[in-house]
Design an enzyme around this catalytic site. Structure first.
Site, PDB file in Angstrom:
ATOM      1  N   ALA A  33       0.839  -1.193   0.000  1.00 17.44           N
ATOM      2  CA  ALA A  33       0.000   0.000   0.000  1.00 17.44           C
ATOM      3  C   ALA A  33       0.875   1.244   0.000  1.00 17.44           C
ATOM      4  CB  ALA A  33      -0.910   0.008   1.229  1.00 17.44           C
ATOM      5  N   THR A  34       0.626   2.132  -0.907  1.00 15.14           N
ATOM      6  CA  THR A  34       1.302   3.422  -0.987  1.00 15.14           C
ATOM      7  C   THR A  34       0.294   4.391  -1.583  1.00 15.14           C
ATOM      8  OG1 THR A  34       2.081   2.965  -3.217  1.00 15.14           O
ATOM      9  CG2 THR A  34       3.570   2.394  -1.458  1.00 15.14           C
ATOM     10  N   THR A  35       0.341   5.641  -1.420  1.00 15.68           N
ATOM     11  CA  THR A  35       1.322   6.509  -0.797  1.00 15.68           C
ATOM     12  C   THR A  35       0.608   7.266   0.333  1.00 15.68           C
ATOM     13  OG1 THR A  35       2.493   6.756  -2.899  1.00 15.68           O
ATOM     14  CG2 THR A  35       2.796   8.513  -1.272  1.00 15.68           C
TER      15      THR A  35
END
Length: 258
Positions: A33-35
């Protein structure tokens, strides 16, 4: 080299990729998971994140909530492996609730920081093995100091205070540069922004990150899909609804053809 006390070399040999949100796993790609970002504004602290979760070059999910609420005044924003982060938040949530019910008072802000750091340290083996690295940002309101605060961590649990802002994830280099510019040379520092101005900045920052980082999801107006934006003040934690993000995005972010 790895046997001569070079810790960073050891990390590399174990598959950790510096500059990415999580380590690589041989033979398969982990969901990441980003950002995420957090910065102080006039009334407290804003925490925001895009909605995309990826596994290598595959988009696994486009509706991820990366700002996980622990209690009414604190959020753990996650970059890294969601499964590990969700389990950490579940433990933290129960720990804070247990302390509140048994001691009849809220856990101190320093106590919350220590709890986050302890969980990350306990997760070092999984992080080095490439199965559970999390690089979070913790934001909350410190009632003893009477101010909102931001802390960011490395995978080993070391904590660092983000005096004005903190970012993490694959889109963080783009966002960090813009935040520094705005806070230093903008018309006003981040801490002077109103709620609407701060939310607009968050939308613009994540839009910029999505432009240069394929792992960061942009706004999808057709699907009514916008970033998750949460505000923490002395009065508590509040999620900005999509019904408010949509007009802000269309008015202040969308480029007008000329």
């Amino acid at each position: 080299m790895g046997m001569q006390g070079d810790f960073f070399q050891l990390l590399k040999e174990q598959g950790y990729q510096f500059g990415s949100s999580a380590p690589a796993v041989k033979g398969q790609e982990m969901t990441n998971a980003t950002t995420i970002l957090a910065f102080k504004y006039r009334d407290g602290v804003l925490v925001a994140g895009d909605r995309r979760a990826t596994a290598g070059n595959m988009v696994m999910y486009d509706r991820t909530d990366k700002g996980l609420e622990i209690d009414r005044h604190s959020v753990l924003a996650i970059a890294g492996v969601p499964a590990t982060a969700y389990e950490m938040v579940r433990i933290l949530e129960h720990s804070f609730k247990y302390y509140r019910r048994t001691q009849l008072q809220e856990l101190s802000f320093d106590g919350k920081l220590s709890a986050v750091s302890k969980l990350l340290k306990e997760n070092v083996a999984a992080a080095l093995a490439g199965t559970g690295a999390v690089v979070p940002v913790f934001a909350g309101y410190d009632f003893e100091q009477g101010s909102a605060k931001i802390f960011f961590y490395d995978i080993l649990g070391a904590e660092f205070e983000g005096v004005e802002y903190a970012v993490s994830g694959s889109g963080s280099p783009t966002i960090r540069g813009i935040l520094h510019y705005v806070n230093t040379w903008g018309e006003q520092p981040l801490s002077a922004l109103s709620e609407e101005q701060a939310t607009t900045h968050a939308l613009r920052l994540l839009t910029c990150a999505a432009e240069f980082d394929s792992a960061t999801g942009g706004v999808n107006r057709e699907a009514n899909l916008y970033p998750v934006v949460k505000l923490i003040t002395q009065d508590g934690l509040r999620t900005v609804p999509d019904s408010m993000l949509k007009p802000l995005f269309e008015r202040n972010v969308t480029r007008v053809s000329r």
